[in-house]
Motif scaffolding. Structure first.
Motif, PDB file in Angstrom:
ATOM      1  N   ASP A 292     -33.121  36.115  32.560  1.00  0.00           N
ATOM      2  CA  ASP A 292     -34.304  35.259  32.535  1.00  0.00           C
ATOM      3  C   ASP A 292     -34.822  35.032  31.119  1.00  0.00           C
ATOM      4  O   ASP A 292     -35.933  34.523  30.944  1.00  0.00           O
ATOM      5  CB  ASP A 292     -35.410  35.897  33.383  1.00  0.00           C
ATOM      6  CG  ASP A 292     -34.996  36.062  34.839  1.00  0.00           C
ATOM      7  OD1 ASP A 292     -34.469  35.092  35.407  1.00  0.00           O
ATOM      8  OD2 ASP A 292     -35.189  37.165  35.397  1.00  0.00           O
ATOM      9  N   GLY A 293     -34.052  35.442  30.120  1.00  0.00           N
ATOM     10  CA  GLY A 293     -34.491  35.263  28.748  1.00  0.00           C
ATOM     11  C   GLY A 293     -35.489  36.297  28.285  1.00  0.00           C
ATOM     12  O   GLY A 293     -36.278  36.047  27.368  1.00  0.00           O
TER      13      GLY A 293
ATOM     14  N   LEU B 261     -33.158  34.563  20.399  1.00  0.00           N
ATOM     15  CA  LEU B 261     -31.794  34.467  20.932  1.00  0.00           C
ATOM     16  C   LEU B 261     -31.781  34.695  22.440  1.00  0.00           C
ATOM     17  O   LEU B 261     -31.162  33.934  23.193  1.00  0.00           O
ATOM     18  CB  LEU B 261     -30.892  35.484  20.232  1.00  0.00           C
ATOM     19  CG  LEU B 261     -29.480  35.671  20.786  1.00  0.00           C
ATOM     20  CD1 LEU B 261     -28.684  34.378  20.699  1.00  0.00           C
ATOM     21  CD2 LEU B 261     -28.763  36.788  20.035  1.00  0.00           C
ATOM     22  N   ALA B 262     -32.460  35.726  22.885  1.00  0.00           N
ATOM     23  CA  ALA B 262     -32.507  36.021  24.319  1.00  0.00           C
ATOM     24  C   ALA B 262     -33.223  34.909  25.088  1.00  0.00           C
ATOM     25  O   ALA B 262     -32.725  34.433  26.118  1.00  0.00           O
ATOM     26  CB  ALA B 262     -33.203  37.358  24.547  1.00  0.00           C
ATOM     27  N   LYS B 263     -34.368  34.488  24.578  1.00  0.00           N
ATOM     28  CA  LYS B 263     -35.168  33.483  25.273  1.00  0.00           C
ATOM     29  C   LYS B 263     -34.408  32.174  25.461  1.00  0.00           C
ATOM     30  O   LYS B 263     -34.317  31.628  26.559  1.00  0.00           O
ATOM     31  CB  LYS B 263     -36.466  33.228  24.497  1.00  0.00           C
ATOM     32  CG  LYS B 263     -37.362  32.165  25.096  1.00  0.00           C
ATOM     33  CD  LYS B 263     -37.918  32.608  26.435  1.00  0.00           C
ATOM     34  CE  LYS B 263     -38.912  31.610  26.992  1.00  0.00           C
ATOM     35  NZ  LYS B 263     -39.440  32.040  28.301  1.00  0.00           N
ATOM     36  N   HIS B 264     -33.843  31.666  24.387  1.00  0.00           N
ATOM     37  CA  HIS B 264     -33.221  30.350  24.439  1.00  0.00           C
ATOM     38  C   HIS B 264     -31.777  30.405  24.944  1.00  0.00           C
ATOM     39  O   HIS B 264     -31.225  29.386  25.345  1.00  0.00           O
ATOM     40  CB  HIS B 264     -33.327  29.681  23.074  1.00  0.00           C
ATOM     41  CG  HIS B 264     -34.738  29.402  22.691  1.00  0.00           C
ATOM     42  ND1 HIS B 264     -35.455  28.344  23.200  1.00  0.00           N
ATOM     43  CD2 HIS B 264     -35.591  30.083  21.887  1.00  0.00           C
ATOM     44  CE1 HIS B 264     -36.687  28.371  22.716  1.00  0.00           C
ATOM     45  NE2 HIS B 264     -36.803  29.404  21.912  1.00  0.00           N
ATOM     46  N   GLY B 265     -31.187  31.601  24.955  1.00  0.00           N
ATOM     47  CA  GLY B 265     -29.869  31.761  25.553  1.00  0.00           C
ATOM     48  C   GLY B 265     -29.920  32.040  27.040  1.00  0.00           C
ATOM     49  O   GLY B 265     -28.901  31.972  27.727  1.00  0.00           O
ATOM     50  N   GLY B 266     -31.110  32.378  27.551  1.00  0.00           N
ATOM     51  CA  GLY B 266     -31.222  32.755  28.958  1.00  0.00           C
ATOM     52  C   GLY B 266     -30.609  34.119  29.228  1.00  0.00           C
ATOM     53  O   GLY B 266     -30.173  34.408  30.346  1.00  0.00           O
TER      54      GLY B 266
ATOM     55  N   ALA C  29     -30.278  27.613  17.771  1.00  0.00           N
ATOM     56  CA  ALA C  29     -29.058  26.836  17.995  1.00  0.00           C
ATOM     57  C   ALA C  29     -27.930  27.744  18.475  1.00  0.00           C
ATOM     58  O   ALA C  29     -27.148  27.371  19.364  1.00  0.00           O
ATOM     59  CB  ALA C  29     -28.653  26.111  16.707  1.00  0.00           C
ATOM     60  N   PHE C  30     -27.838  28.932  17.900  1.00  0.00           N
ATOM     61  CA  PHE C  30     -26.857  29.934  18.337  1.00  0.00           C
ATOM     62  C   PHE C  30     -27.061  30.265  19.808  1.00  0.00           C
ATOM     63  O   PHE C  30     -26.109  30.302  20.604  1.00  0.00           O
ATOM     64  CB  PHE C  30     -27.014  31.173  17.463  1.00  0.00           C
ATOM     65  CG  PHE C  30     -26.093  32.315  17.772  1.00  0.00           C
ATOM     66  CD1 PHE C  30     -24.731  32.135  17.934  1.00  0.00           C
ATOM     67  CD2 PHE C  30     -26.598  33.612  17.854  1.00  0.00           C
ATOM     68  CE1 PHE C  30     -23.886  33.201  18.179  1.00  0.00           C
ATOM     69  CE2 PHE C  30     -25.763  34.683  18.097  1.00  0.00           C
ATOM     70  CZ  PHE C  30     -24.403  34.487  18.279  1.00  0.00           C
ATOM     71  N   ALA C  31     -28.302  30.473  20.197  1.00  0.00           N
ATOM     72  CA  ALA C  31     -28.625  30.793  21.584  1.00  0.00           C
ATOM     73  C   ALA C  31     -28.202  29.674  22.533  1.00  0.00           C
ATOM     74  O   ALA C  31     -27.566  29.914  23.573  1.00  0.00           O
ATOM     75  CB  ALA C  31     -30.127  31.049  21.719  1.00  0.00           C
TER      76      ALA C  31
ATOM     77  N   MET D 116     -24.460  27.405  26.615  1.00  0.00           N
ATOM     78  CA  MET D 116     -23.557  26.375  27.109  1.00  0.00           C
ATOM     79  C   MET D 116     -22.149  26.938  27.316  1.00  0.00           C
ATOM     80  O   MET D 116     -21.494  26.667  28.324  1.00  0.00           O
ATOM     81  CB  MET D 116     -23.508  25.208  26.120  1.00  0.00           C
ATOM     82  CG  MET D 116     -22.580  24.075  26.523  1.00  0.00           C
ATOM     83  SD  MET D 116     -22.448  22.798  25.242  1.00  0.00           S
ATOM     84  CE  MET D 116     -24.115  22.164  25.229  1.00  0.00           C
ATOM     85  N   ALA D 117     -21.677  27.726  26.355  1.00  0.00           N
ATOM     86  CA  ALA D 117     -20.304  28.214  26.393  1.00  0.00           C
ATOM     87  C   ALA D 117     -20.055  29.194  27.539  1.00  0.00           C
ATOM     88  O   ALA D 117     -18.969  29.211  28.122  1.00  0.00           O
ATOM     89  CB  ALA D 117     -19.940  28.875  25.066  1.00  0.00           C
ATOM     90  N   VAL D 118     -21.043  30.025  27.870  1.00  0.00           N
ATOM     91  CA  VAL D 118     -20.845  31.021  28.932  1.00  0.00           C
ATOM     92  C   VAL D 118     -21.154  30.477  30.316  1.00  0.00           C
ATOM     93  O   VAL D 118     -20.862  31.126  31.325  1.00  0.00           O
ATOM     94  CB  VAL D 118     -21.685  32.299  28.697  1.00  0.00           C
ATOM     95  CG1 VAL D 118     -21.376  32.912  27.354  1.00  0.00           C
ATOM     96  CG2 VAL D 118     -23.179  32.039  28.860  1.00  0.00           C
ATOM     97  N   ALA D 119     -21.717  29.269  30.384  1.00  0.00           N
ATOM     98  CA  ALA D 119     -22.056  28.690  31.681  1.00  0.00           C
ATOM     99  C   ALA D 119     -20.799  28.503  32.528  1.00  0.00           C
ATOM    100  O   ALA D 119     -19.729  28.171  32.015  1.00  0.00           O
ATOM    101  CB  ALA D 119     -22.757  27.349  31.490  1.00  0.00           C
TER     102      ALA D 119
END
Length: 198
Positions: free
Chosen positions: A27-28, A46-51, A172-174, A179-182
């Motif tokens: 949940d970020g 990173l956690a927040k925007h990466g989910g 941007a990293f997040a 996107m990549a792990v989705a």
């Protein structure tokens, strides 16, 4: 921690003692304490925007400087990320993001390829942000890329404020990682490579 793609790391050296847990399908929510305030701010972003849900405790030799702490957190986070993602079946694999923060603009592109590489094109207008040396950001991203076995391109495209440059880069990293792990529903659980393995 939510979801099944989770991992834990406990890494102890003569320089740092790190305990870390991550959920890629969280949940970020971040609960981090590296001993370096600005670094904690970036990991929280990173956690927040990466989910991702991220828990981190690091006891490092900060009486020397922040280098070992930042690099070792990158190593531990990269290893946990790699473990959590598993055999990579069904993932999107590639991710990219272009994220502004006021005058700053950063681009991150990632390939969860199994081949570690960092292309770093970021300069900072000053040497420190808070108590963190700006040269340590490259060390963090390199350590993550090597330990997670991902190809990572980080480029700052605009910016004058060092805080904004760093934060837009982490956001941007997040987003690129997110996107990549989705899970790609069209992949039907296949390995996203013509080689059949990543």
């Amino acid at each position: 921690m939510n979801g099944s793609r989770t991992a834990r790391q406990h890494r102890v050296t003569s320089e740092t003692d790190i305990t870390l847990a991550i959920s890629l399908d969280g949940d970020g929510v971040a609960d981090v304490d590296s001993g370096i305030g600005f670094f904690d701010h970036m990991l929280t972003a990173l956690a927040k925007h990466g989910g991702f849900d991220l828990t981190l405790r690091c006891q490092g030799d900060l009486h020397i400087d922040g280098h070992h702490t930042v690099e070792d957190v990158g190593i531990a986070l990269g290893k946990a990320f790699s473990e959590a993602i598993g055999d990579k079946r069904g993932i999107t694999r590639f991710g990219h993001a272009l994220v502004p923060l006021d005058e700053a603009l950063s681009e991150v592109v990632v390939d969860i390829s199994g081949r570690p590489y960092l292309a770093w094109n970021v300069t900072f207008p000053r040497d420190r942000i808070g108590e963190m040396d700006t040269e340590l950001f490259e060390e963090f991203f390199r350590a993550f890329a090597m330990s997670a076995s991902v190809a990572l391109h980080v480029t700052n495209k605009a910016g004058r404020n060092a805080h904004h440059i760093a934060e837009s880069g982490f956001k941007a990293f997040a987003r690129a990682l997110r996107m990549a792990v989705a899970i790609d529903p069209r992949a039907q659980g296949a390995i996203p490579s013509t080689k059949g393995v990543l």
